[in-house]
Write a protein that holds these residues in place. Sequence first.
Motif, short mmCIF file in Angstrom:
data_model
loop_
_atom_site.label_atom_id
_atom_site.label_comp_id
_atom_site.label_asym_id
_atom_site.label_seq_id
_atom_site.Cartn_x
_atom_site.Cartn_y
_atom_site.Cartn_z
N PRO A 50 36.03 43.35 36.98
CA PRO A 50 36.17 42.01 37.57
C PRO A 50 35.25 41.02 36.85
O PRO A 50 34.19 41.39 36.35
CB PRO A 50 35.74 42.21 39.02
N LYS A 51 35.70 39.77 36.78
CA LYS A 51 34.93 38.72 36.13
C LYS A 51 34.32 37.82 37.20
O LYS A 51 35.01 37.33 38.08
CB LYS A 51 35.80 37.85 35.23
N SER A 53 31.78 34.39 38.08
CA SER A 53 31.25 33.17 37.50
C SER A 53 30.70 32.27 38.59
O SER A 53 31.13 32.33 39.74
CB SER A 53 32.30 32.46 36.66
N MET A 64 32.25 32.98 42.25
CA MET A 64 33.68 33.27 42.30
C MET A 64 33.97 34.54 41.49
O MET A 64 33.26 34.86 40.55
CB MET A 64 34.50 32.11 41.72
N MET A 65 35.04 35.25 41.89
CA MET A 65 35.44 36.47 41.22
C MET A 65 36.93 36.43 40.89
O MET A 65 37.73 35.97 41.71
CB MET A 65 35.18 37.68 42.12
N LYS A 66 37.28 36.90 39.71
CA LYS A 66 38.67 37.06 39.32
C LYS A 66 38.84 38.49 38.85
O LYS A 66 38.02 39.02 38.11
CB LYS A 66 39.04 36.10 38.19
N TRP A 67 39.92 39.11 39.29
CA TRP A 67 40.18 40.49 38.94
C TRP A 67 41.67 40.65 38.73
O TRP A 67 42.47 39.95 39.36
CB TRP A 67 39.68 41.39 40.07
N LYS A 71 45.23 38.49 43.32
CA LYS A 71 45.87 37.27 42.88
C LYS A 71 44.91 36.09 43.08
O LYS A 71 44.37 35.91 44.16
CB LYS A 71 47.15 37.04 43.68
N GLY A 72 44.70 35.32 42.05
CA GLY A 72 43.86 34.14 42.16
C GLY A 72 42.37 34.47 42.12
O GLY A 72 41.95 35.54 41.67
N PHE A 73 41.58 33.53 42.59
CA PHE A 73 40.13 33.66 42.61
C PHE A 73 39.66 33.97 44.02
O PHE A 73 40.28 33.56 45.00
CB PHE A 73 39.46 32.36 42.14
N ARG A 74 38.55 34.67 44.13
CA ARG A 74 38.00 34.99 45.44
C ARG A 74 36.55 34.53 45.47
O ARG A 74 35.78 34.79 44.55
CB ARG A 74 38.07 36.50 45.68
N GLU A 75 36.18 33.85 46.57
CA GLU A 75 34.81 33.37 46.72
C GLU A 75 33.96 34.46 47.36
O GLU A 75 34.38 35.12 48.31
CB GLU A 75 34.79 32.13 47.61
#
Length: 76
Positions: A50-51, A53, A64-67, A71-75
């Motif tokens: 997971p990324k 930022s 925030m996380m993107k994996w 779907k989408g970004f997660r706070e």
Amino acid sequence: MKTKYKALIFNFLGFSILFVGGRLLIGMLLSLNTLALAFIAAVAASILAPKFSAVKTKSGEKLMMKWIFIKGFREL
């Protein structure tokens, strides 16, 4: 702790856990050169990890996380 540093630590932990696990798993299944094992594990871990930022918003800085599995970004 600043959110930029948290993002850096989470990125490192996510990559390192997947790298070590992938290298051990691939090493058990295939008999390859250690450099090839490390390269394959590094590519797989960089794709699957997971990324994280730090994003500046009006209400402050948020993590925030993107994996690829969500779907989408997660706070956080």
